[in-house]
Design an enzyme around this catalytic site. Sequence first.
Site, PDB file in Angstrom:
ATOM      1  N   HIS A 252       0.862  -1.195   0.000  1.00 28.44           N
ATOM      2  CA  HIS A 252       0.000   0.000   0.000  1.00 28.44           C
ATOM      3  C   HIS A 252       0.890   1.234   0.000  1.00 28.44           C
ATOM      4  CE1 HIS A 252      -3.130   2.843   1.102  1.00 28.44           C
ATOM      5  NE2 HIS A 252      -3.982   1.918   0.694  1.00 28.44           N
TER       6      HIS A 252
ATOM      7  N   ASP B 238      -7.929  -5.206  -0.356  1.00 28.81           N
ATOM      8  CA  ASP B 238      -8.336  -5.991  -1.533  1.00 28.81           C
ATOM      9  C   ASP B 238      -8.017  -7.472  -1.411  1.00 28.81           C
ATOM     10  OD1 ASP B 238      -7.979  -3.097  -2.589  1.00 28.81           O
ATOM     11  OD2 ASP B 238      -9.137  -4.135  -4.117  1.00 28.81           O
TER      12      ASP B 238
HETATM   13  C1  SDX Z   1      -6.316   0.084  -2.971  1.00 30.07           C
HETATM   14  O1  SDX Z   1      -4.486   4.596  -2.136  1.00 30.07           O
HETATM   15  C2  SDX Z   1      -5.408   3.932  -1.490  1.00 30.07           C
HETATM   16  O2  SDX Z   1      -5.748   4.229  -0.397  1.00 30.07           O
HETATM   17  C3  SDX Z   1      -6.049   2.793  -2.306  1.00 30.07           C
HETATM   18  C4  SDX Z   1      -7.033   1.943  -1.488  1.00 30.07           C
HETATM   19  C5  SDX Z   1      -8.320   2.699  -1.249  1.00 30.07           C
HETATM   20  O3  SDX Z   1      -9.039   2.338  -0.317  1.00 30.07           O
HETATM   21  O4  SDX Z   1      -8.672   3.572  -2.094  1.00 30.07           O
HETATM   22  O5  SDX Z   1      -6.451   1.567  -0.271  1.00 30.07           O
HETATM   23  C6  SDX Z   1      -7.452   0.687  -2.253  1.00 30.07           C
HETATM   24  O6  SDX Z   1      -6.090   0.426  -4.115  1.00 30.07           O
HETATM   25  C7  SDX Z   1      -5.426  -0.884  -2.216  1.00 30.07           C
HETATM   26  C8  SDX Z   1      -4.222  -1.369  -3.079  1.00 30.07           C
HETATM   27  C9  SDX Z   1      -4.757  -2.435  -4.041  1.00 30.07           C
HETATM   28  N1  SDX Z   1      -3.723  -2.716  -5.041  1.00 30.07           N
HETATM   29  C10 SDX Z   1      -3.009  -3.863  -4.968  1.00 30.07           C
HETATM   30  O7  SDX Z   1      -3.106  -4.729  -4.084  1.00 30.07           O
HETATM   31  C11 SDX Z   1      -2.059  -4.023  -6.128  1.00 30.07           C
HETATM   32  C12 SDX Z   1      -0.747  -4.591  -5.604  1.00 30.07           C
HETATM   33  N2  SDX Z   1      -0.094  -3.551  -4.808  1.00 30.07           N
HETATM   34  C13 SDX Z   1       0.918  -2.777  -5.436  1.00 30.07           C
HETATM   35  O8  SDX Z   1       0.807  -2.598  -6.814  1.00 30.07           O
HETATM   36  C14 SDX Z   1       1.418  -1.595  -4.630  1.00 30.07           C
HETATM   37  O9  SDX Z   1       1.613  -2.032  -3.355  1.00 30.07           O
HETATM   38  C15 SDX Z   1       0.597  -0.327  -4.620  1.00 30.07           C
HETATM   39  C16 SDX Z   1       0.324   0.158  -6.005  1.00 30.07           C
HETATM   40  C17 SDX Z   1      -0.644  -0.522  -3.881  1.00 30.07           C
HETATM   41  C18 SDX Z   1       1.455   0.720  -3.900  1.00 30.07           C
HETATM   42  O10 SDX Z   1       2.619   0.759  -4.564  1.00 30.07           O
HETATM   43  P1  SDX Z   1       3.701   1.909  -4.342  1.00 30.07           P
HETATM   44  O11 SDX Z   1       3.505   2.648  -3.076  1.00 30.07           O
HETATM   45  O12 SDX Z   1       3.781   2.709  -5.605  1.00 30.07           O
HETATM   46  O13 SDX Z   1       4.978   1.069  -4.099  1.00 30.07           O
HETATM   47  P2  SDX Z   1       5.916   0.573  -5.253  1.00 30.07           P
HETATM   48  O14 SDX Z   1       5.090   0.145  -6.439  1.00 30.07           O
HETATM   49  O15 SDX Z   1       6.961   1.612  -5.450  1.00 30.07           O
HETATM   50  O16 SDX Z   1       6.570  -0.751  -4.624  1.00 30.07           O
HETATM   51  C19 SDX Z   1       7.613  -0.628  -3.664  1.00 30.07           C
HETATM   52  C20 SDX Z   1       8.306  -1.976  -3.683  1.00 30.07           C
HETATM   53  C21 SDX Z   1       8.689  -2.402  -5.089  1.00 30.07           C
HETATM   54  O17 SDX Z   1       9.767  -3.303  -4.936  1.00 30.07           O
HETATM   55  P3  SDX Z   1      11.167  -2.912  -5.649  1.00 30.07           P
HETATM   56  O18 SDX Z   1      10.810  -2.796  -7.107  1.00 30.07           O
HETATM   57  O19 SDX Z   1      11.531  -1.570  -5.017  1.00 30.07           O
HETATM   58  O20 SDX Z   1      12.059  -4.059  -5.296  1.00 30.07           O
HETATM   59  O21 SDX Z   1       7.420  -2.998  -3.212  1.00 30.07           O
HETATM   60  C22 SDX Z   1       7.145  -3.910  -4.272  1.00 30.07           C
HETATM   61  C23 SDX Z   1       7.514  -3.222  -5.560  1.00 30.07           C
HETATM   62  O22 SDX Z   1       7.893  -4.173  -6.543  1.00 30.07           O
HETATM   63  N3  SDX Z   1       5.739  -4.202  -4.225  1.00 30.07           N
HETATM   64  C24 SDX Z   1       5.224  -5.384  -4.492  1.00 30.07           C
HETATM   65  C25 SDX Z   1       3.852  -5.238  -4.283  1.00 30.07           C
HETATM   66  N4  SDX Z   1       3.574  -3.981  -3.914  1.00 30.07           N
HETATM   67  C26 SDX Z   1       4.755  -3.337  -3.886  1.00 30.07           C
HETATM   68  N5  SDX Z   1       5.812  -6.538  -4.887  1.00 30.07           N
HETATM   69  C27 SDX Z   1       4.967  -7.578  -5.066  1.00 30.07           C
HETATM   70  N6  SDX Z   1       3.644  -7.528  -4.877  1.00 30.07           N
HETATM   71  C28 SDX Z   1       3.044  -6.381  -4.494  1.00 30.07           C
HETATM   72  N7  SDX Z   1       1.755  -6.343  -4.304  1.00 30.07           N
END
Ligand code: SDX
Length: 380
Positions: free
Chosen positions: A264, A315
């Site tokens: 998140h 989610d």
């Molecule tokens: C919602 O914003 C909100 O409040 C949204 C929400 C709401 O109520 O409106 O809470 C609802 O959208 C919840 C999130 C649902 N989405 C997912 O579950 C999709 C999977 N999650 C990710 O895509 C990610 O965690 C985000 C998009 C939610 C947040 O990503 P960020 O803050 O942009 O972090 P990032 O993409 O820069 O990741 C940081 C690191 C990376 O690793 P490195 O490349 O630095 O090695 O963490 C890793 C990412 O690869 N990472 C994940 C991951 N989420 C982050 N790796 C594997 N699986 C994941 N789910």
Amino acid sequence: MSPTASTQVVERGLQDIVAVESHITFIDGQGGRLLYEGYDIRDLAEQSTFEEVAYLLWYGRLPTATQLDDLRQRLVGLRPLPEPLARLIDSLPTDSNPMDVLRTAVSALAMLERAETQPGPSSIGGALRLTAALPSMIGRFQRRRVGLAPLKERPDLNNAENLLYQITGREGSEAENRALDVALILHADHELNASTFAARVTASTLSDLYSAVTSAIGTLKGPLHGGANERAVELLAEIGEVSRVEEVVTAKLARHERVMGFGHRVYKVEDPRATILRAWLHRVGESAGNLHSYELLERMKEVVHREKGLYPNVDLYSGSVYALLGVPKDLFTPIFAASRVAGWAAHVLEEYQDLRLIRPSALYVGPTDLRYVPIAERGS
Ligand code: SDX
């Protein structure tokens, strides 16, 4: 070198950028706390209802019994769709993405009911109308695509009961209805998430609530935002057995793929909504005699945290709860929208109260001062 490159820093994804002042929702990302107008989501999930939370988000205070009853009655009266909209939904391809159906239906409703679409405090009328009508839009399309006649209105059902009835054609049990009501409470708002920000940007131009909600629906559809719940359930189906969780999840991570339902932008600990929904997944699963998803998710939680230090977000569990209620997978995100429309409306109303056009800048990194070459001189 572009004119100002040396002075500007780009925060990709606007991460940690504070864009507005708001009294609606507070998220403590480090402590894993979520408050709506100062009330902890854990208390609201335990003691409130979606209708009461909608009132809280729109008016900034908990309603009296009379005010809540009045809101409930107004929402029930606003469920029926105008005939031209019902016919439009019936005319859409039955294999349409339900989020596209919702986006289209909201836009159409704006043209059919112009009184509700004036920017400003009167948009509270549109907030009630959309909160009441989204379940009817979802239900109308669902019945149409499975070849069933539209359901009769059920004014005796509250918002969550009606939503489940509209989708499944049956009345939920007490536990099922309460699980959905809690899920709607948990999804009602979440500060400046991507879809809410899209709504506020739209409203900040003095565009109307229905346009802002249309922007928000299109944004929520994305798998990195609202669409993650559907993909989380798809992954469970791909894994199948608890014994395969380790193998499938570590392989995904090794391919640098995202495991939907984890991580998140704001929470650096477990999303408090995930904690609550996990308990409801166990409760509904136990009463249905089916804890399979719960057990798969428990194992997945361990593996993802061990491998990436990530925690579940809302989610991860919402889709599994909805699946146990008999909700088709591609209606998970529309359910998210049917709840978040209350929060989107609250933020649009707040933007109208202290309006400032939202317009950030870009750091220009392209060329400058190029000479225009007439086409005849450009070669083939
Ligand atoms: C919602 O914003 C909100 O409040 C949204 C929400 C709401 O109520 O409106 O809470 C609802 O959208 C919840 C999130 C649902 N989405 C997912 O579950 C999709 C999977 N999650 C990710 O895509 C990610 O965690 C985000 C998009 C939610 C947040 O990503 P960020 O803050 O942009 O972090 P990032 O993409 O820069 O990741 C940081 C690191 C990376 O690793 P490195 O490349 O630095 O090695 O963490 C890793 C990412 O690869 N990472 C994940 C991951 N989420 C982050 N790796 C594997 N699986 C994941 N789910």
